[in-house]
Design an enzyme around this catalytic site. Sequence first.
Site, short mmCIF file in Angstrom:
data_model
loop_
_atom_site.label_atom_id
_atom_site.label_comp_id
_atom_site.label_asym_id
_atom_site.label_seq_id
_atom_site.Cartn_x
_atom_site.Cartn_y
_atom_site.Cartn_z
N GLY A 173 -8.95 18.59 30.52
CA GLY A 173 -10.15 17.99 31.10
C GLY A 173 -10.33 16.56 30.63
O GLY A 173 -9.43 15.73 30.71
N GLY A 174 -11.53 16.27 30.10
CA GLY A 174 -11.84 14.91 29.66
C GLY A 174 -10.91 14.40 28.58
O GLY A 174 -10.76 13.18 28.40
N GLY A 408 14.81 -10.21 46.18
CA GLY A 408 13.50 -10.12 45.53
C GLY A 408 13.63 -9.78 44.07
O GLY A 408 12.83 -10.22 43.23
N ALA A 409 14.65 -9.00 43.74
CA ALA A 409 14.82 -8.59 42.35
C ALA A 409 15.13 -9.81 41.46
O ALA A 409 14.72 -9.87 40.30
CB ALA A 409 15.91 -7.55 42.23
#
Length: 518
Positions: A173-174, A408-409
Amino acid sequence: MDIDGKLFKKFLERQETYEHQQKEFAADKQHSKGKLTAKERIGLLFDNDTFDEIDAFSLPASSGGEFGRIVNAYGDGVITGHGKISGRIAFAYAQDFSVMGGSLGSIHAAKIMKIQDMALKMGAPIIGFIDSGGARIQEGVASLAGYAGIFNRNVKSSGVIPQISVIMGPAAGGAVYSPSITDFVFMTNKTSYMFVTGPNVVKEVLNEDVSFEELGGATVHMKNSGIAHFVYEDEENTIRGLKKLLSYLPSNNLENPPLVEWRDTEERVEELLREIVPDDPNKPYDIKEVINLIVDKGTFFEVAEGFAMNIIVAFARLSGKTIGIIANQPKVLAGTLDINSSVKAARFIRFCDSFNIPLLTLEDVPGFMPGIDQEHSGIIRHGAKLLYAYADSTVPKITVILRKSYGGAYCVMNSKNLGGDFNFAWPTAEIAVMGPEGAVSILYRRELLESEDPVKLKKELAIKYRDEIANPYVADEKGYIDEVIDPAQTRRKLITAFEALENKHVNVPSRKHGNIPL
Ligand code: HXC
């Protein structure tokens, strides 16, 4: 002082009760599950006799009524305090699962928040041992508010002091969100697990059967989710690993990382580096071998080694000084950049930049990973994170292009115009818009269609392309590469280059914050 007096007796009684609670009660419960107690964990983390606990006698809050039943244990299920780790001040908290499942009630939360505030004010790292069933159900909204207060402090401390979470039992949970905000998460195999909702809820809501281990065990979080940065077989080794990590880090963002006396030679020439990149551009090799030959011997310390293994991120030292390494791994997916590797590297760069750790990029990347899955899952958005992290960082940044650096790399991996301070290339570097085969297919489409032997023609054109375009010398002549270097001299080059950048200072224009593509 009257040591036989009532007040002193109470002082001793409280001490005795607390010690009994920790030694007997906690030890029985934890040891039977193969886990250490909160106190034992703290003992292993801090230098002998340096840990001072605060708020040891806090008592849990009771909300009254049927659901107000609580265990009236001193400390409210968490040990908090400060001490020294390898001689340096650090703050820590350790949840005690033997007290109401280490669940977080309002007092438990207040103790953690107090220690978070102190660590931030003192500029010292904070370490949290998590062993908890999450928000204490009996305390309702007060426990939820406690978590919110902890998250708030995690965020305020982010980039100011190193925050490290060590999961040593359940984190349910938290209990999962604070670790995921912190800089590094350690897990111990078989005894730790993290999930927002446990197997019972999964069964109820989705009618799916899943074990604790399959849902959120250490292996899952190292390999699949990428949440765990370090996994060890037992708690002792986990704490040893944590101390090793701390040895690379400064205590806060205003300090430099500790300088370690090193016995390696600065001039070490590594002839092996000349042969490590295979002649065949499609043949893989292990970038970890390159890293080990360049950095101070024995200092390569990999982060998140089981996740997105097509990129390596690691701490190491060069002439005793910490550096952060980002390296494409040609052995895995040919070193392509995909979503997971982009995000992994981006977060690591952000950490290093926050804490004055210079960056070394070792590049051999054919490009971004193509495909429907990657495009639909957002490679554009996630790849942009890596670009942003590099361009936004102001620490000294050096790139060495070993082999492929396409499209792009090329731009992303700390290229000159993105902000690289020194950009080196080995003679084996291939720098171009795209690889030879792809390029000639586009540029010579008609000629290839009309050719009697298109395979032969394509091969010849690819060789020409390599000679004329896809090499390091074009970029070198245009200043995008500062120097083509002898691979064997890489270590020496990097040491002197980082030395030259030691006083680097960048004035950043005033703004609230940038808007990283999250
Ligand atoms: C109060 C809790 C508790 C909790 C466990 N205990 N979790 N008490 N609040 N959240 C108590 C149990 O009642 C038990 O008390 C003792 O701790 C040990 O628990 P066991 O269940 O016996 O241990 P184990 O079998 O090891 O199972 C551990 C566990 C399980 C998997 C963590 O206890 C569990 O599922 N707990 C609930 C987890 C959960 O759903 N948490 C989410 C809360 S909501 P006794 O007296 O018998 O020893 C939340 C939202 C916050 O956290 C959101 C913020 C963003």
